[in-house]
Design a protein around this motif. Structure first.
Motif, PDB file in Angstrom:
ATOM      1  N   VAL A 119      36.088 -34.892  29.844  1.00  0.00           N
ATOM      2  CA  VAL A 119      35.457 -34.134  30.936  1.00  0.00           C
ATOM      3  C   VAL A 119      35.430 -34.946  32.239  1.00  0.00           C
ATOM      4  O   VAL A 119      35.945 -34.508  33.260  1.00  0.00           O
ATOM      5  CB  VAL A 119      34.036 -33.683  30.553  1.00  0.00           C
ATOM      6  CG1 VAL A 119      33.336 -33.062  31.757  1.00  0.00           C
ATOM      7  CG2 VAL A 119      34.099 -32.681  29.412  1.00  0.00           C
TER       8      VAL A 119
ATOM      9  N   PRO B 225      39.245 -36.197  33.470  1.00  0.00           N
ATOM     10  CA  PRO B 225      40.053 -35.144  34.110  1.00  0.00           C
ATOM     11  C   PRO B 225      39.475 -34.688  35.445  1.00  0.00           C
ATOM     12  O   PRO B 225      40.222 -34.384  36.367  1.00  0.00           O
ATOM     13  CB  PRO B 225      40.026 -33.992  33.101  1.00  0.00           C
ATOM     14  CG  PRO B 225      39.671 -34.613  31.808  1.00  0.00           C
ATOM     15  CD  PRO B 225      38.818 -35.803  32.119  1.00  0.00           C
ATOM     16  N   ALA B 226      38.155 -34.656  35.548  1.00  0.00           N
ATOM     17  CA  ALA B 226      37.543 -34.221  36.805  1.00  0.00           C
ATOM     18  C   ALA B 226      37.796 -35.232  37.917  1.00  0.00           C
ATOM     19  O   ALA B 226      37.783 -34.893  39.092  1.00  0.00           O
ATOM     20  CB  ALA B 226      36.044 -34.004  36.613  1.00  0.00           C
TER      21      ALA B 226
ATOM     22  N   GLU C 143      41.754 -31.448  37.754  1.00  0.00           N
ATOM     23  CA  GLU C 143      40.770 -30.392  37.554  1.00  0.00           C
ATOM     24  C   GLU C 143      39.775 -30.506  38.697  1.00  0.00           C
ATOM     25  O   GLU C 143      39.066 -31.481  38.810  1.00  0.00           O
ATOM     26  CB  GLU C 143      40.062 -30.594  36.220  1.00  0.00           C
ATOM     27  CG  GLU C 143      40.990 -30.420  35.034  1.00  0.00           C
ATOM     28  CD  GLU C 143      40.258 -30.603  33.723  1.00  0.00           C
ATOM     29  OE1 GLU C 143      39.145 -31.138  33.750  1.00  0.00           O
ATOM     30  OE2 GLU C 143      40.802 -30.206  32.692  1.00  0.00           O
TER      31      GLU C 143
ATOM     32  N   PHE D 271      32.751 -26.465  33.180  1.00  0.00           N
ATOM     33  CA  PHE D 271      33.706 -27.563  33.306  1.00  0.00           C
ATOM     34  C   PHE D 271      34.804 -27.159  34.263  1.00  0.00           C
ATOM     35  O   PHE D 271      35.142 -25.979  34.357  1.00  0.00           O
ATOM     36  CB  PHE D 271      34.328 -27.894  31.942  1.00  0.00           C
ATOM     37  CG  PHE D 271      33.316 -28.304  30.918  1.00  0.00           C
ATOM     38  CD1 PHE D 271      32.523 -29.420  31.126  1.00  0.00           C
ATOM     39  CD2 PHE D 271      33.154 -27.572  29.749  1.00  0.00           C
ATOM     40  CE1 PHE D 271      31.582 -29.804  30.184  1.00  0.00           C
ATOM     41  CE2 PHE D 271      32.215 -27.955  28.806  1.00  0.00           C
ATOM     42  CZ  PHE D 271      31.427 -29.067  29.023  1.00  0.00           C
ATOM     43  N   PRO D 272      35.388 -28.114  34.983  1.00  0.00           N
ATOM     44  CA  PRO D 272      36.509 -27.760  35.873  1.00  0.00           C
ATOM     45  C   PRO D 272      37.774 -27.496  35.063  1.00  0.00           C
ATOM     46  O   PRO D 272      38.782 -28.146  35.238  1.00  0.00           O
ATOM     47  CB  PRO D 272      36.640 -28.998  36.775  1.00  0.00           C
ATOM     48  CG  PRO D 272      35.990 -30.101  36.030  1.00  0.00           C
ATOM     49  CD  PRO D 272      35.004 -29.518  35.079  1.00  0.00           C
ATOM     50  N   LYS D 273      37.658 -26.573  34.151  1.00  0.00           N
ATOM     51  CA  LYS D 273      38.787 -26.191  33.301  1.00  0.00           C
ATOM     52  C   LYS D 273      38.886 -24.667  33.353  1.00  0.00           C
ATOM     53  O   LYS D 273      38.102 -24.018  34.045  1.00  0.00           O
ATOM     54  CB  LYS D 273      38.536 -26.639  31.861  1.00  0.00           C
ATOM     55  CG  LYS D 273      38.314 -28.147  31.686  1.00  0.00           C
ATOM     56  CD  LYS D 273      37.947 -28.468  30.237  1.00  0.00           C
ATOM     57  CE  LYS D 273      37.559 -29.929  30.055  1.00  0.00           C
ATOM     58  NZ  LYS D 273      38.639 -30.878  30.153  1.00  0.00           N
TER      59      LYS D 273
ATOM     60  N   TRP E  57      36.434 -25.814  24.364  1.00  0.00           N
ATOM     61  CA  TRP E  57      36.245 -27.271  24.328  1.00  0.00           C
ATOM     62  C   TRP E  57      35.094 -27.691  23.413  1.00  0.00           C
ATOM     63  O   TRP E  57      35.254 -28.533  22.534  1.00  0.00           O
ATOM     64  CB  TRP E  57      36.008 -27.809  25.750  1.00  0.00           C
ATOM     65  CG  TRP E  57      35.974 -29.291  25.777  1.00  0.00           C
ATOM     66  CD1 TRP E  57      37.042 -30.136  25.705  1.00  0.00           C
ATOM     67  CD2 TRP E  57      34.802 -30.121  25.854  1.00  0.00           C
ATOM     68  NE1 TRP E  57      36.609 -31.438  25.742  1.00  0.00           N
ATOM     69  CE2 TRP E  57      35.247 -31.460  25.828  1.00  0.00           C
ATOM     70  CE3 TRP E  57      33.434 -29.883  25.947  1.00  0.00           C
ATOM     71  CZ2 TRP E  57      34.376 -32.545  25.889  1.00  0.00           C
ATOM     72  CZ3 TRP E  57      32.570 -30.957  26.003  1.00  0.00           C
ATOM     73  CH2 TRP E  57      33.038 -32.272  25.980  1.00  0.00           C
TER      74      TRP E  57
END
Ligand SMILES: Nc1ncnc2c1ncn2[C@@H]1O[C@H](COP(=O)(O)OP(=O)(O)O)[C@@H](O)[C@H]1O
Ligand SMILES: [Mg+2]
Lengths: 286, 257
Positions: free
Chosen positions: A186, A189-190, A283, B98-100, B108
């Motif tokens: 998390v 990737p951010a 992301e 989440f930035p997804k 996730w």
């Protein structure tokens, strides 16, 4: 104030352009010489100016090999250090470790060069066999270059990781994530655009690094991607040849500018590749 | 099995020397919605975050007393806080997807918790349970950040549902949302209550009155006191129509707080 910033901005662009022009001007002399062709420059693998051979790949191969070795050291270790500092370490441990790591960045590269030659190379020769590893070799130079770049990558990456909002970490933990899952899946990737920028800078440092490779990786062009061999990088070659007194206007002299221009191009291409990579995989958070 | 989902015994929560929450004794019933209300700074979030051990991330925080989940102390040595958070989900004040992609936001959590079943099905099911499926079914691959705030919050609820917790904690889940989005979340809570025990912190009296079965009223424990405590805990209708404590009456009728 705004005007001042504008002037500084323009100045930066101006300096970059003048560098390219200076390089380009001399490089043009080189490529205009009847003894060299572009096809030879980009298409062959022997660099021997005395023999009239100008195949840039003999130098590019060494630059790429040492840089890849360096990045194989610096990126994983730098990221691990950054993740540790930002996600695991207590504030007290961080306050001690961060300055220590940054000391590494302050060591002059000539010291790193002799560290590679006199300390790392003998170890490699003992471990892998003196018959297989030369006194000069790209592996040793690359490894030490990796150590040199590590603090750059870790400290820039750590800044990027720390900038990731706490709410994202909380979200991950509230889902039952372990610290490792939250950090790697998390937070990392951010922070990828910042981490990517760190790696890009690391790549540029590796490709442009001169002293370490000049001292430890060998003084003679050699088209090889085998890190155990000696080979001269583009920067190492420029440093060695320009150390002698080359008469202005000779082919040898102008060839250095062609190499420098090539170096510029390699860095540019690597930059573009990394930027593409970051844009594709990052992301974005608000 | 114990009738209570969560039970606290003489629970106090400290930040360093500061006792933020003092001597709380609550019995949270399974399958009900319990609201925690009270003026800001009285320790509502602190109390809620003790239930899923979120306060563990504040290095100075410390807990005295017991929090029992089906009779088992959440803070005993052999309990893994990661496991606690899997069993007790949490939805935060500000939506924090989440930035997804929308899909990955759901998958996730399930994946890291070892979900082995059909992921597509789980994603659809969770989004349906969070009343979001119809709005996002055509854009599952898009970033969760493309959604509105209310949708993001329902996505956060959906991803919590996807890990199938026993209890869902909500810390002012609608405070950053407009009235329509708020209404949607409230309706959703009524649906979720069939399968989950819900604890919600809210500063909105009407909301507490509308959605909850039980209400815990928190206040600073006295004049010049900085520690908060639960001054009254009862059925919501009781709290709002016939409170025992005059401070509760004053607060729910809006006279102070
Ligand atoms: N991480 C923290 N460290 C120290 N004190 C805190 C921390 N979080 C909250 N507090 C303090 O604990 C008290 C209760 O805060 P909180 O639980 O956020 O109240 P509420 O949610 O009811 O507004 C406040 O006095 C607040 O300043
Ligand atoms: Mg709060």
């Amino acid at each position: 104030m705004e005007a001042l910033l504008f002037i500084v901005g323009v100045l930066t662009v101006f300096i970059t352009i003048s560098i390219v022009l200076t390089l380009g001007d001399q490089a043009l002399l080189f490529f205009n010489d009847p003894a060299v062709t572009l096809a030879e420059f980009f298409g062959t693998t022997q660099w021997q100016p005395q023999a009239g051979q100008f195949g840039i790949w003999a130098l590019v191969s060494a630059t790429l090999t040492t840089s890849v070795v360096a990045l194989l050291v610096a990126v994983p270790l730098g990221l691990a250090a950054a993740l540790y500092l930002s996600e695991y370490a207590s504030p007290r441990v961080r306050d001690i470790l961060k300055p220590l790591l940054e000391v590494l960045a302050g060591i002059p590269t000539v010291v790193y060069g002799y560290f590679a030659l006199l300390f790392v190379t003998p170890i490699l020769r003992t471990l892998l066999g003196a018959d297989r590893v030369g006194v000069y070799n790209m592996l040793s130079a690359g490894l030490v270059m990796g150590i040199m770049i590590l603090p750059l990558i870790s400290s820039m990456s750590e800044d990027a990781l720390s900038a990731v909002p706490r709410s994202l970490r909380e979200a991950a933990y509230a889902m039952g994530a372990t610290r490792l899952e939250a950090s790697v899946q998390v937070v990392l990737p951010a922070a990828l655009s910042g981490v990517g920028a760190a790696v890009i800078l690391g790549v540029s440092r590796a490709v442009g690094e001169t002293m370490i490779v000049a001292i430890a990786s060998g003084a003679g062009p050699n088209f090889s991607f085998n890190p155990l061999e000696a080979a001269e990088t583009m920067t190492g070659h420029i440093a060695r040849i320009s150390g002698g007194d080359l008469p202005y206007g000779t082919l040898d002299y102008s060839s250095l500018f062609a190499i420098a221009l090539m170096l510029f191009l390699v860095t540019l291409v690597l930059n573009l590749i990394s930027q593409w990579f970051v844009a594709k995989f990052r992301e974005q958070y608000e | 099995m114990n009738a209570y989902a969560i039970e606290t015994k003489n629970l106090s929560i400290f930040y360093g020397q500061f006792e933020a929450v003092k001597d709380v004794n609550l019995q949270i019933e399974t399958g009900k919605i319990t609201a925690i209300i009270g003026p800001s700074g009285c320790g509502k979030s602190t109390l809620l975050r003790a239930f899923n051990r979120m306060n563990d991330f504040v290095p100075t925080s410390r807990v005295n007393g017991e929090i029992l989940l089906h009779g088992q102390n959440l803070y005993s040595r052999e309990i893994d806080p990661v496991e606690v958070r899997r069993r007790i989900g949490m939805v935060f004040q500000r939506p924090n997807p989440f930035p997804k992609s929308i899909y990955e936001n759901i998958s996730w959590g399930a994946r890291i918790n070892g979900f082995k079943g059909n992921m597509d099905e789980l994603v659809e099911q969770s989004l349906r349970s969070a009343a979001l499926w119809d709005e996002v079914k055509d854009k599952l691959k898009q970033s969760a950040y493309a959604l509105s705030g209310g949708q993001q919050q329902r996505l956060c609820i959906a991803r919590t549902i996807a890990i199938q917790p026993e209890i869902i904690l909500m810390d002012e889940p609608a405070s950053a949302l407009d009235p329509i989005a708020t209404l949607k979340i409230e309706e959703l809570m009524q649906e979720l209550k069939k399968n989950y025990t819900i604890l919600i912190v809210t500063h909105n009296m009407q909301q507490a009155a509308r959605v909850s079965d039980f209400t815990a009223m928190m206040m600073l424990s006295g004049e010049g006191e900085r520690s908060g405590t639960v001054i009254e805990f009862d059925q919501t209708t009781k709290i709002f129509t016939n409170p025992r404590d005059s401070r509760t009456e004053g607060y729910v009728t809006g006279r102070f707080g």
